[in-house]
Design an enzyme around this catalytic site. Structure first.
Site, PDB file in Angstrom:
ATOM      1  N   CYS A   1     106.377   4.723  41.806  1.00 53.68           N
ATOM      2  CA  CYS A   1     106.910   3.487  41.217  1.00 53.68           C
ATOM      3  C   CYS A   1     108.350   3.681  40.708  1.00 53.68           C
ATOM      4  O   CYS A   1     108.555   4.415  39.741  1.00 53.68           O
ATOM      5  CB  CYS A   1     105.971   3.070  40.079  1.00 53.68           C
TER       6      CYS A   1
ATOM      7  N   CYS B   1     109.005   3.006  36.996  1.00 54.85           N
ATOM      8  CA  CYS B   1     108.330   4.039  36.196  1.00 54.85           C
ATOM      9  C   CYS B   1     109.220   5.271  36.066  1.00 54.85           C
ATOM     10  O   CYS B   1     109.263   5.906  35.014  1.00 54.85           O
ATOM     11  CB  CYS B   1     106.993   4.417  36.817  1.00 54.85           C
TER      12      CYS B   1
END
Length: 105
Positions: free
Chosen positions: A30, A33
């Site tokens: 991600c 993230c």
């Protein structure tokens, strides 16, 4: 420095019963993230004695993500005395987390 990653089996024991725990729900693949990680690591360096910051990999522990209604990543949930009290969906600035923590730390 790297944040401690917890799983379904260690989740309950890792959350502070007294005090503040931030849990970052994300995944290795991600992009937002990855941007959030250094922000949380900096918070841990600055506030580490007053709170715990942990990570849950949603791919490896989907049942925990589901239990807390995590539908998108990153999602950060603030726990106070073992109970979820605030939820941040998506990438946020360090100041957003600091303001939330100020209410509990």
């Amino acid at each position: 420095m790297s944040l401690q990653t917890i799983s379904s089996t260690t989740f309950r024991s890792a959350i502070r019963e007294k005090g503040v725990t931030l849990v970052d729900f994300g995944a290795k693949w991600c992009p937002p993230c990855k941007v959030l990680l250094p922000i949380l690591e900096e918070l841990e360096r600055e506030e580490g004695d007053r709170l715990s910051i942990l990570q849950v990999d949603c791919d490896e522990s989907p049942e925990i993500a589901s239990e807390f209604g995590v539908m998108s990543m990153p999602t950060v949930i603030l726990f106070y005395n073992g109970e979820p009290v605030d939820k941040f969906i998506g990438l946020r600035t360090k100041g957003v987390y600091q303001a939330a923590l100020a209410r509990y730390v």
